[in-house]
Motif scaffolding. Structure first.
Motif, short mmCIF file in Angstrom:
data_model
loop_
_atom_site.label_atom_id
_atom_site.label_comp_id
_atom_site.label_asym_id
_atom_site.label_seq_id
_atom_site.Cartn_x
_atom_site.Cartn_y
_atom_site.Cartn_z
N UNK A 85 53.70 57.57 9.13
CA UNK A 85 54.08 58.18 7.50
C UNK A 85 53.37 57.29 6.47
N UNK A 86 52.58 57.95 5.68
CA UNK A 86 51.87 57.10 4.56
C UNK A 86 51.91 58.09 3.32
N UNK A 87 52.41 57.49 2.52
CA UNK A 87 52.26 58.46 0.85
C UNK A 87 53.23 59.61 1.18
N UNK A 88 52.34 60.59 0.67
CA UNK A 88 53.12 62.12 0.81
C UNK A 88 52.52 62.81 2.10
N UNK A 89 52.18 61.99 3.24
CA UNK A 89 51.48 62.47 4.17
C UNK A 89 52.32 61.94 5.70
N UNK A 90 52.12 62.65 6.83
CA UNK A 90 52.48 62.30 8.00
C UNK A 90 51.55 62.84 9.04
N UNK A 91 51.11 61.93 9.71
CA UNK A 91 50.39 62.30 11.14
C UNK A 91 51.34 62.22 12.22
N UNK A 92 51.48 63.49 13.03
CA UNK A 92 52.25 63.41 14.22
C UNK A 92 51.44 63.52 15.40
N UNK A 93 51.72 62.76 16.44
CA UNK A 93 50.96 62.74 17.73
C UNK A 93 51.84 62.85 18.85
N UNK A 94 51.42 63.81 19.78
CA UNK A 94 52.54 64.08 20.90
C UNK A 94 51.70 64.26 22.21
N UNK A 95 52.24 63.72 23.13
CA UNK A 95 51.85 63.62 24.61
C UNK A 95 53.11 64.06 25.21
#
Length: 220
Positions: A85-95
């Motif tokens: 999570x960073x600022x107004x955004x989130x990057x989600x990673x999945x395995x």
């Protein structure tokens, strides 16, 4: 230092020993690697999704190499769902099949797709009515369980009061989405809500380990 937050759930597989070791190695190495990846950015503005993928790839190699170090064939692997999570955004990673949800305005939104044989067959258009449920739930990949993995990424724009929920299948296979949403609506702190969700899963039989992480966007 710049206001980022990394949250991750790793659900081990391969029996008590293999699963416990794999999940521990996974979360420990992931934290170290994401810091290394961010610090290595030459201009101070790293590509955050790429850094997260690279950190997971390195972590996967560590777990896989550790499993190969045993004389006996040892099944050792873990799911991994991580959100940066960073600022107004989130990057989600999945395995694997641990999940990430976004809870916004009373709605529970599934951000990930379980990487299982059942979903793989559905994507191909196969009729899975006669496929055993246990087979359908089998993972198509896990960190450390095979030589290579494909990290699936999802980008999410955030708003104030959003809540991000990461959990393993010990929660979502027992507690319905409606019950999860109802719990997140309660006038409780995040820690109390997480504990309440674990209690709901245990009250429903608690057939598996239960891990819950909640992160709330207070301000942007």
């Amino acid at each position: 230092e710049k206001g980022g937050l990394l949250v991750a759930v790793a659900d081990g597989m391969g029996g008590h020993f293999g699963g416990e070791v794999a999940s521990r190695l996974c979360v420990e190495n992931l934290a170290q690697e994401i810091v290394s990846q961010l610090a290595a950015s030459p201009d101070g503005h790293p590509d955050l999704p790429a850094a997260l993928v690279e950190a997971i790839d390195v972590t996967h190699k560590v777990v896989f190499a550790h499993a190969q170090g045993y004389e006996e064939a040892l099944t050792m692997g873990t799911t991994l769902t991580a959100a940066l999570l960073h600022g107004e955004h989130a990057d989600v990673a999945q395995v694997g099949d641990s999940r990430a949800y976004l809870f916004r305005d009373g709605n529970l939104i599934l951000l990930t797709k379980d990487q299982t044989i059942g979903n793989q067959l559905r994507a191909r258009g196969d009729d899975i009515a006669k496929v055993d449920a246990h087979i359908q739930d089998m993972l198509t990949q896990a960190v450390g369980a095979q030589p290579d993995i494909d990290v699936v990424m999802t980008a999410v724009d955030l708003e104030p009061q959003d809540v991000l929920l990461l959990c393993c299948d010990g929660l979502y296979k027992v507690v319905s989405p409606a019950d999860i949403a109802a719990t997140l609506e309660l006038e409780l702190g995040l820690g109390e809500k997480a504990t309440h969700l674990v209690t709901r899963a245990n009250d429903g039989g608690g057939p598996d380990n239960i891990t819950v992480i909640l992160a709330e966007v207070c301000q942007l």
